[in-house]
Design a protein around this motif. Structure first.
Motif, PDB file in Angstrom:
ATOM      1  N   GLY A  56      -7.532   1.802   1.373  1.00 36.41           N
ATOM      2  CA  GLY A  56      -7.224   2.281   2.714  1.00 36.41           C
ATOM      3  C   GLY A  56      -8.286   3.174   3.309  1.00 36.41           C
ATOM      4  O   GLY A  56      -8.107   3.707   4.409  1.00 36.41           O
ATOM      5  N   HIS A  57      -9.422   3.331   2.613  1.00 36.62           N
ATOM      6  CA  HIS A  57     -10.522   4.169   3.080  1.00 36.62           C
ATOM      7  C   HIS A  57     -11.807   3.334   3.080  1.00 36.62           C
ATOM      8  O   HIS A  57     -11.975   2.448   2.238  1.00 36.62           O
ATOM      9  CB  HIS A  57     -10.728   5.378   2.166  1.00 36.62           C
ATOM     10  CG  HIS A  57      -9.552   6.300   2.077  1.00 36.62           C
ATOM     11  ND1 HIS A  57      -8.430   5.983   1.362  1.00 36.62           N
ATOM     12  CD2 HIS A  57      -9.334   7.537   2.610  1.00 36.62           C
ATOM     13  CE1 HIS A  57      -7.553   6.980   1.449  1.00 36.62           C
ATOM     14  NE2 HIS A  57      -8.085   7.935   2.192  1.00 36.62           N
ATOM     15  N   GLY A  58     -12.720   3.670   3.983  1.00 32.65           N
ATOM     16  CA  GLY A  58     -13.993   2.974   4.005  1.00 32.65           C
ATOM     17  C   GLY A  58     -13.799   1.472   4.057  1.00 32.65           C
ATOM     18  O   GLY A  58     -13.029   0.944   4.862  1.00 32.65           O
ATOM     19  N   GLY A  59     -14.476   0.761   3.135  1.00 30.89           N
ATOM     20  CA  GLY A  59     -14.371  -0.688   3.083  1.00 30.89           C
ATOM     21  C   GLY A  59     -13.337  -1.208   2.113  1.00 30.89           C
ATOM     22  O   GLY A  59     -13.312  -2.415   1.831  1.00 30.89           O
ATOM     23  N   SER A  60     -12.476  -0.352   1.585  1.00 36.31           N
ATOM     24  CA  SER A  60     -11.437  -0.782   0.642  1.00 36.31           C
ATOM     25  C   SER A  60     -10.161  -1.130   1.398  1.00 36.31           C
ATOM     26  O   SER A  60      -9.612  -0.300   2.130  1.00 36.31           O
ATOM     27  CB  SER A  60     -11.142   0.316  -0.390  1.00 36.31           C
ATOM     28  OG  SER A  60     -12.229   0.477  -1.273  1.00 36.31           O
ATOM     29  N   ARG A  61      -9.702  -2.363   1.188  1.00 34.78           N
ATOM     30  CA  ARG A  61      -8.512  -2.834   1.885  1.00 34.78           C
ATOM     31  C   ARG A  61      -7.258  -2.570   1.052  1.00 34.78           C
ATOM     32  O   ARG A  61      -7.331  -2.349  -0.150  1.00 34.78           O
ATOM     33  CB  ARG A  61      -8.615  -4.336   2.162  1.00 34.78           C
ATOM     34  CG  ARG A  61      -9.825  -4.734   3.001  1.00 34.78           C
ATOM     35  CD  ARG A  61      -9.701  -6.169   3.457  1.00 34.78           C
ATOM     36  NE  ARG A  61      -9.575  -7.083   2.340  1.00 34.78           N
ATOM     37  CZ  ARG A  61     -10.587  -7.672   1.710  1.00 34.78           C
ATOM     38  NH1 ARG A  61     -11.827  -7.389   2.086  1.00 34.78           N
ATOM     39  NH2 ARG A  61     -10.390  -8.503   0.720  1.00 34.78           N
ATOM     40  N   THR A  62      -6.118  -2.623   1.724  1.00 41.26           N
ATOM     41  CA  THR A  62      -4.839  -2.521   1.042  1.00 41.26           C
ATOM     42  C   THR A  62      -3.790  -3.288   1.831  1.00 41.26           C
ATOM     43  O   THR A  62      -3.862  -3.348   3.068  1.00 41.26           O
ATOM     44  CB  THR A  62      -4.406  -1.055   0.853  1.00 41.26           C
ATOM     45  OG1 THR A  62      -3.152  -1.016   0.167  1.00 41.26           O
ATOM     46  CG2 THR A  62      -4.260  -0.343   2.188  1.00 41.26           C
ATOM     47  N   SER A  63      -2.838  -3.852   1.123  1.00 41.96           N
ATOM     48  CA  SER A  63      -1.725  -4.549   1.775  1.00 41.96           C
ATOM     49  C   SER A  63      -0.562  -3.602   2.063  1.00 41.96           C
ATOM     50  O   SER A  63       0.428  -4.003   2.667  1.00 41.96           O
ATOM     51  CB  SER A  63      -1.246  -5.696   0.879  1.00 41.96           C
ATOM     52  OG  SER A  63      -0.874  -5.198  -0.400  1.00 41.96           O
ATOM     53  N   ARG A  64      -0.675  -2.356   1.649  1.00 44.94           N
ATOM     54  CA  ARG A  64       0.401  -1.375   1.781  1.00 44.94           C
ATOM     55  C   ARG A  64       0.241  -0.551   3.054  1.00 44.94           C
ATOM     56  O   ARG A  64      -0.879  -0.278   3.499  1.00 44.94           O
ATOM     57  CB  ARG A  64       0.370  -0.424   0.575  1.00 44.94           C
ATOM     58  CG  ARG A  64       0.506  -1.095  -0.792  1.00 44.94           C
ATOM     59  CD  ARG A  64       1.868  -0.864  -1.345  1.00 44.94           C
ATOM     60  NE  ARG A  64       2.168   0.562  -1.425  1.00 44.94           N
ATOM     61  CZ  ARG A  64       1.743   1.371  -2.427  1.00 44.94           C
ATOM     62  NH1 ARG A  64       1.004   0.875  -3.420  1.00 44.94           N
ATOM     63  NH2 ARG A  64       2.081   2.639  -2.435  1.00 44.94           N
ATOM     64  N   PRO A  65       1.349  -0.089   3.642  1.00 46.76           N
ATOM     65  CA  PRO A  65       1.224   0.887   4.731  1.00 46.76           C
ATOM     66  C   PRO A  65       0.517   2.137   4.236  1.00 46.76           C
ATOM     67  O   PRO A  65       0.776   2.619   3.132  1.00 46.76           O
ATOM     68  CB  PRO A  65       2.689   1.179   5.102  1.00 46.76           C
ATOM     69  CG  PRO A  65       3.461  -0.004   4.624  1.00 46.76           C
ATOM     70  CD  PRO A  65       2.746  -0.490   3.403  1.00 46.76           C
ATOM     71  N   ARG A  66      -0.375   2.675   5.064  1.00 47.61           N
ATOM     72  CA  ARG A  66      -1.212   3.793   4.637  1.00 47.61           C
ATOM     73  C   ARG A  66      -0.391   4.964   4.102  1.00 47.61           C
ATOM     74  O   ARG A  66      -0.716   5.539   3.064  1.00 47.61           O
ATOM     75  CB  ARG A  66      -2.078   4.269   5.809  1.00 47.61           C
ATOM     76  CG  ARG A  66      -3.009   5.437   5.459  1.00 47.61           C
ATOM     77  CD  ARG A  66      -3.627   6.063   6.694  1.00 47.61           C
ATOM     78  NE  ARG A  66      -2.630   6.743   7.497  1.00 47.61           N
ATOM     79  CZ  ARG A  66      -2.368   6.476   8.775  1.00 47.61           C
ATOM     80  NH1 ARG A  66      -3.047   5.528   9.382  1.00 47.61           N
ATOM     81  NH2 ARG A  66      -1.438   7.156   9.433  1.00 47.61           N
ATOM     82  N   ASP A  67       0.677   5.304   4.793  1.00 51.08           N
ATOM     83  CA  ASP A  67       1.408   6.513   4.437  1.00 51.08           C
ATOM     84  C   ASP A  67       2.262   6.374   3.183  1.00 51.08           C
ATOM     85  O   ASP A  67       2.895   7.345   2.754  1.00 51.08           O
ATOM     86  CB  ASP A  67       2.281   6.967   5.612  1.00 51.08           C
ATOM     87  CG  ASP A  67       1.449   7.611   6.717  1.00 51.08           C
ATOM     88  OD1 ASP A  67       0.368   8.140   6.400  1.00 51.08           O
ATOM     89  OD2 ASP A  67       1.877   7.566   7.884  1.00 51.08           O
ATOM     90  N   THR A  68       2.275   5.190   2.575  1.00 52.78           N
ATOM     91  CA  THR A  68       2.981   5.017   1.296  1.00 52.78           C
ATOM     92  C   THR A  68       2.052   5.166   0.109  1.00 52.78           C
ATOM     93  O   THR A  68       2.509   5.152  -1.040  1.00 52.78           O
ATOM     94  CB  THR A  68       3.665   3.637   1.222  1.00 52.78           C
ATOM     95  OG1 THR A  68       2.664   2.604   1.137  1.00 52.78           O
ATOM     96  CG2 THR A  68       4.558   3.401   2.426  1.00 52.78           C
ATOM     97  N   LEU A  69       0.755   5.318   0.340  1.00 51.51           N
ATOM     98  CA  LEU A  69      -0.213   5.397  -0.752  1.00 51.51           C
ATOM     99  C   LEU A  69      -0.112   6.758  -1.429  1.00 51.51           C
ATOM    100  O   LEU A  69      -0.135   7.800  -0.777  1.00 51.51           O
ATOM    101  CB  LEU A  69      -1.628   5.171  -0.226  1.00 51.51           C
ATOM    102  CG  LEU A  69      -1.872   3.812   0.431  1.00 51.51           C
ATOM    103  CD1 LEU A  69      -3.274   3.748   1.017  1.00 51.51           C
ATOM    104  CD2 LEU A  69      -1.648   2.671  -0.561  1.00 51.51           C
ATOM    105  N   SER A  70      -0.020   6.741  -2.759  1.00 60.57           N
ATOM    106  CA  SER A  70       0.176   7.964  -3.531  1.00 60.57           C
ATOM    107  C   SER A  70      -1.097   8.352  -4.280  1.00 60.57           C
ATOM    108  O   SER A  70      -2.045   7.564  -4.393  1.00 60.57           O
ATOM    109  CB  SER A  70       1.313   7.766  -4.536  1.00 60.57           C
ATOM    110  OG  SER A  70       0.925   6.835  -5.537  1.00 60.57           O
ATOM    111  N   ILE A  71      -1.101   9.553  -4.831  1.00 57.40           N
ATOM    112  CA  ILE A  71      -2.199   9.968  -5.698  1.00 57.40           C
ATOM    113  C   ILE A  71      -2.295   9.037  -6.901  1.00 57.40           C
ATOM    114  O   ILE A  71      -3.407   8.677  -7.337  1.00 57.40           O
ATOM    115  CB  ILE A  71      -2.008  11.425  -6.144  1.00 57.40           C
ATOM    116  CG1 ILE A  71      -2.194  12.379  -4.953  1.00 57.40           C
ATOM    117  CG2 ILE A  71      -2.985  11.786  -7.268  1.00 57.40           C
ATOM    118  CD1 ILE A  71      -3.583  12.387  -4.343  1.00 57.40           C
TER     119      ILE A  71
END
Length: 265
Positions: A56-71
């Motif tokens: 979710g940062h820079g060039g790294s993609r994610t299929s998850r909503p941003r605000d669900t990403l944990s430490i």
């Protein structure tokens, strides 16, 4: 969309016999913050230098909503990244990235970790109280920026830098930045504290910045005491020292503590 991690790399022309370095960025940014100065500089000194963009940062993609990403998700990213490196890396984490590095040490042995203006093992509460009392407008602007509502104003820029970069560079840095996961911030508020008993043995090098308004020197000293070591407070720097004029002095201080690793390898 499949999760895909961005790893930036600068290979040395003549490599030291030392583990590779894996740089982990803080909130709002990506691996690009290391590419600007630190990756090429450390490669020129003989270090195999890598930088990860957390999902979710820079060039790294994610299929998850941003605000669900944990430490823990970010720790997973570090562990995935280290598998792609030629050897076990030394982790170098800034701010939130320092907290992620500490959590990663609970799950995997690393040769060493370097903490730069890192969120303390006890979390963000002390830092937020300090900002509330000393820089309330900057804290407000940070919260607005975190939720993507607007770009930061002057107070937040002053909290990030002691010596501001040239305006064209600053504009690039802010344009490349983005919102942070609310879940990750809450984790650092105390829901995901560091468990020293679970960490693998490793040298921990702790650095802070004299004029850091986000992770002030007393918070850095707290981290150093947690690890039974001495904090190195770098004079004339603010929080975002890898992008601040004079960044070479910070890079040299880090390289100096890594020299024993090179000599022992």
């Amino acid at each position: 969309m499949t999760d895909c991690l961005e790893l930036l790399h600068e290979a040395p022309a003549r490599a030291l016999d030392v583990p590779p370095l894996l740089f982990i960025h803080g909130a709002y940014v990506g691996a690009w913050c290391w590419q600007e100065h630190f990756l090429p500089w450390f490669a020129a000194q003989g270090f195999d230098a890598w930088a990860l963009s957390l999902r979710g940062h820079g060039g790294s993609r994610t299929s998850r909503p941003r605000d669900t990403l944990s430490i823990d998700d970010y720790v997973d990213d570090v562990l995935r990244a280290q598998e792609r490196l030629p050897a076990e890396p030394i982790l170098i984490g800034h701010s939130m990235g320092g907290f992620v590095a500490q959590k990663a040490l609970e799950r995997h042995p690393f040769p060493a970790i370097v903490l730069l203006c890192s969120v303390p093992p006890t979390g963000l509460a002390g830092s937020l109280l300090h900002m509330l009392l000393s820089s309330p407008l900057a804290l407000l602007e940070m919260n607005l920026f975190m939720t993507g509502k607007r770009k930061p104003h002057r107070s937040l820029v002053e909290a990030l830098f002691h010596h501001q970069p040239p305006e064209p560079d600053l504009a690039r840095y802010l344009a490349a930045s983005g919102p942070e996961s609310l879940r990750a911030i809450w984790d650092m508020m105390g829901f995901s504290r560091i468990d020293r008993t679970r960490q693998h043995p490793a040298p921990v090098h702790v650095f802070g910045a004299e004029h850091d308004k986000i992770i002030p020197p007393d918070q850095v000293e707290t981290t150093a005491r947690f690890y039974g070591t001495t904090a190195r407070i770098l004079p004339e720097f603010g929080h975002t020292l890898m992008l601040e004029p004079g960044w070479e002095r910070a890079a040299q201080a880090i390289a100096q503590v890594l020299q024993p690793a090179a000599q022992a390898a």
